[in-house]
Design a protein around this motif. Sequence first.
Motif, short mmCIF file in Angstrom:
data_model
loop_
_atom_site.label_atom_id
_atom_site.label_comp_id
_atom_site.label_asym_id
_atom_site.label_seq_id
_atom_site.Cartn_x
_atom_site.Cartn_y
_atom_site.Cartn_z
N LYS A 109 0.81 -1.10 -0.13
CA LYS A 109 -0.21 0.07 0.08
C LYS A 109 0.73 1.12 -0.01
CE LYS A 109 -3.97 -2.11 2.12
NZ LYS A 109 -4.77 -2.40 3.36
N ARG A 110 1.98 1.23 0.76
CA ARG A 110 2.81 2.45 0.79
C ARG A 110 3.51 2.70 -0.62
NH1 ARG A 110 3.69 7.00 1.09
NH2 ARG A 110 5.56 7.84 1.69
N GLU A 113 0.88 4.46 -2.50
CA GLU A 113 0.87 5.77 -2.34
C GLU A 113 2.15 6.58 -2.80
OE1 GLU A 113 0.74 5.81 2.03
OE2 GLU A 113 -1.17 4.43 2.03
N LYS A 116 1.60 7.43 -6.36
CA LYS A 116 0.67 8.36 -6.73
C LYS A 116 1.08 9.70 -6.51
CE LYS A 116 -3.53 5.31 -6.35
NZ LYS A 116 -4.70 4.98 -5.53
N GLU A 117 2.02 9.91 -5.26
CA GLU A 117 2.64 11.05 -4.91
C GLU A 117 3.53 11.68 -5.98
OE1 GLU A 117 4.22 10.68 -1.14
OE2 GLU A 117 2.28 10.19 -0.26
#
Length: 121
Positions: A109-110, A113, A116-117
């Motif tokens: 999940k990280r 993220e 996406k960042e």
Amino acid sequence: METVKANSAFLCNFEVMQILQQLKDNTQKKHKREGSLATVTYETVRYLQETECKNQSAAGIQKCLEALKAFKLTKVEKLMMINSPPRTELDIQLMVEESEERLTEDEVKRIIEIMKECLPE
């Protein structure tokens, strides 16, 4: 031309697109190169402009690679993630060999993220 050291460095699609655009610009300013080289350059740039790398930046890629250092990923796995940023858990399973054993659910999940960042769609 001779390859002295095969696979000494990998280029992501963004870097290839930049190099080819510079080559294309230089050939237009100077004189025409061979038709086949110009065609390959043009077609490759056109293809790359339709992929994820059109929205990427060198700073975003660098930031992403720094954040990915926290995970035990190979250079090739990182390259695949830069070229085609994973947006789902399935994408990561396809890119990372033995991902279930090497990464926890939280790490997966990280990574999503981070992508996406650093490399927005």
